[in-house]
Design a protein around this motif. Structure first.
Motif, mmCIF file in Angstrom:
data_model
loop_
_atom_site.group_PDB
_atom_site.id
_atom_site.type_symbol
_atom_site.label_atom_id
_atom_site.label_comp_id
_atom_site.label_asym_id
_atom_site.label_seq_id
_atom_site.Cartn_x
_atom_site.Cartn_y
_atom_site.Cartn_z
ATOM 1 N N LEU A 147 -45.702 -4.534 36.419
ATOM 2 C CA LEU A 147 -45.890 -5.695 36.224
ATOM 3 C C LEU A 147 -47.513 -5.988 35.854
ATOM 4 O O LEU A 147 -48.269 -4.971 36.128
ATOM 5 N N MET A 148 -47.857 -6.893 35.024
ATOM 6 C CA MET A 148 -49.344 -7.303 34.869
ATOM 7 C C MET A 148 -49.632 -8.468 35.157
ATOM 8 O O MET A 148 -49.167 -9.452 35.223
ATOM 9 N N VAL A 149 -50.891 -8.451 35.681
ATOM 10 C CA VAL A 149 -51.511 -9.629 35.997
ATOM 11 C C VAL A 149 -51.855 -10.538 35.071
ATOM 12 O O VAL A 149 -52.688 -9.887 34.213
ATOM 13 N N VAL A 150 -51.474 -11.717 34.721
ATOM 14 C CA VAL A 150 -51.927 -12.460 33.583
ATOM 15 C C VAL A 150 -52.660 -13.764 33.678
ATOM 16 O O VAL A 150 -53.048 -14.381 32.809
ATOM 17 N N LYS A 151 -52.991 -14.115 35.092
ATOM 18 C CA LYS A 151 -53.734 -15.265 35.408
ATOM 19 C C LYS A 151 -55.072 -14.986 36.613
ATOM 20 O O LYS A 151 -54.550 -14.019 37.111
ATOM 21 N N GLY A 152 -55.821 -15.681 36.415
ATOM 22 C CA GLY A 152 -56.725 -15.569 37.732
ATOM 23 C C GLY A 152 -57.808 -14.331 37.392
ATOM 24 O O GLY A 152 -58.003 -13.494 36.536
ATOM 25 N N ASN A 153 -58.585 -14.237 38.493
ATOM 26 C CA ASN A 153 -59.604 -13.220 38.774
ATOM 27 C C ASN A 153 -58.825 -11.576 38.381
ATOM 28 O O ASN A 153 -59.939 -10.815 38.048
ATOM 29 N N HIS A 154 -57.688 -11.311 38.726
ATOM 30 C CA HIS A 154 -57.385 -9.901 38.405
ATOM 31 C C HIS A 154 -56.550 -9.704 37.189
ATOM 32 O O HIS A 154 -55.579 -8.654 37.098
ATOM 33 N N CYS A 155 -56.702 -10.603 36.365
ATOM 34 C CA CYS A 155 -55.858 -10.632 34.684
ATOM 35 C C CYS A 155 -56.331 -9.238 34.280
ATOM 36 O O CYS A 155 -57.360 -8.738 34.398
ATOM 37 N N GLY A 156 -55.276 -8.706 33.832
ATOM 38 C CA GLY A 156 -55.157 -7.407 33.244
ATOM 39 C C GLY A 156 -54.784 -6.188 34.072
ATOM 40 O O GLY A 156 -54.601 -4.924 33.599
ATOM 41 N N LYS A 157 -54.669 -6.183 35.265
ATOM 42 C CA LYS A 157 -54.557 -5.192 36.336
ATOM 43 C C LYS A 157 -52.955 -4.849 36.232
ATOM 44 O O LYS A 157 -52.012 -5.957 36.048
ATOM 45 N N TYR A 158 -52.628 -3.830 36.481
ATOM 46 C CA TYR A 158 -51.053 -3.423 36.553
ATOM 47 C C TYR A 158 -50.772 -3.284 38.089
ATOM 48 O O TYR A 158 -51.611 -2.842 38.858
ATOM 49 N N VAL A 159 -49.727 -3.806 38.522
ATOM 50 C CA VAL A 159 -49.385 -3.834 39.665
ATOM 51 C C VAL A 159 -47.759 -3.534 39.817
ATOM 52 O O VAL A 159 -46.993 -3.555 38.960
ATOM 53 N N ARG A 160 -47.316 -3.149 41.107
ATOM 54 C CA ARG A 160 -45.865 -2.994 41.454
ATOM 55 C C ARG A 160 -45.851 -3.836 42.836
ATOM 56 O O ARG A 160 -46.423 -4.126 43.653
ATOM 57 N N ARG A 161 -44.628 -4.414 42.938
ATOM 58 C CA ARG A 161 -44.053 -5.384 43.884
ATOM 59 C C ARG A 161 -43.882 -4.502 45.167
ATOM 60 O O ARG A 161 -43.096 -3.396 45.196
ATOM 61 N N ILE A 162 -44.481 -4.792 46.119
ATOM 62 C CA ILE A 162 -44.128 -4.294 47.463
ATOM 63 C C ILE A 162 -43.155 -4.924 48.287
ATOM 64 O O ILE A 162 -42.086 -4.740 48.536
ATOM 65 N N HIS A 163 -43.402 -6.177 48.464
ATOM 66 C CA HIS A 163 -42.431 -7.237 49.266
ATOM 67 C C HIS A 163 -42.737 -8.784 48.693
ATOM 68 O O HIS A 163 -43.719 -8.922 47.950
ATOM 69 N N HIS A 164 -41.933 -9.499 49.198
ATOM 70 C CA HIS A 164 -42.330 -10.888 48.802
ATOM 71 C C HIS A 164 -41.960 -11.680 50.166
ATOM 72 O O HIS A 164 -41.593 -11.172 51.128
ATOM 73 N N ARG A 165 -42.474 -13.064 49.996
ATOM 74 C CA ARG A 165 -42.566 -13.926 51.295
ATOM 75 C C ARG A 165 -42.270 -15.223 50.664
ATOM 76 O O ARG A 165 -42.631 -15.397 49.256
ATOM 77 N N TYR A 166 -41.918 -16.247 51.408
ATOM 78 C CA TYR A 166 -41.869 -17.821 51.052
ATOM 79 C C TYR A 166 -42.767 -18.320 51.986
ATOM 80 O O TYR A 166 -42.923 -18.174 52.973
#
Length: 142
Positions: free
Chosen positions: A57-76
């Protein structure tokens, strides 16, 4: 990205790249080895499913825009009766012909701050086990 120009593309998912042509940033889509420019208003990011999208995934908003990331987990999180998903992410450095490497940095963002990025089958194979230990630790902490 999802592209809709009303004629050629009707909410169609396509892979795009960002290129600088003659000093101007352009969104490009490759069709039959030819690059076609897309009007920015036609293009919207493909938002990941916070519970299922484990690819790059790529961050497209905010301070980390442009960083590549991968999902670890999710929460609600519920705020004023509105349930919102957050995704715990590991920042990765893309490997060129090799597996990605974890930077050690982790983020927690809403899915609307992310975009699904393109990953080849070879890249998927190289990174198949990259997140196993982080995901296992996250499951234990729940």
């Amino acid at each position: 990205m999802v592209v809709n120009d009303g004629e050629s593309y009707k909410n169609r998912e396509v892979a795009v790249s960002i290129a600088k042509l003659e000093g101007v940033v352009s969104i490009r889509h490759y069709v039959y080895n030819a690059s076609k420019g897309l009007v920015p208003a036609w293009v919207t990011p493909k938002i990941p499913n916070p519970t299922r999208d484990n690819g790059i995934l790529m961050v497209v908003k905010g301070n980390h825009c442009g960083k590549y990331v991968r999902r670890i987990h999710h929460r609600y999180h519920e705020d004023n009766g509105i349930k919102q998903a957050f995704v715990l992410l590991a920042v990765v450095k893309k490997g060129d012909g090799a597996a990605d490497t974890l930077t050690g940095e982790q983020l927690e963002l809403g899915p609307d701050s992310l975009c699904v990025a393109v990953e080849t089958n070879e890249e998927k194979k190289l990174n198949a086990n990259l997140m196993n230990s982080l995901r296992e630790n996250a499951r234990k902490r729940r």
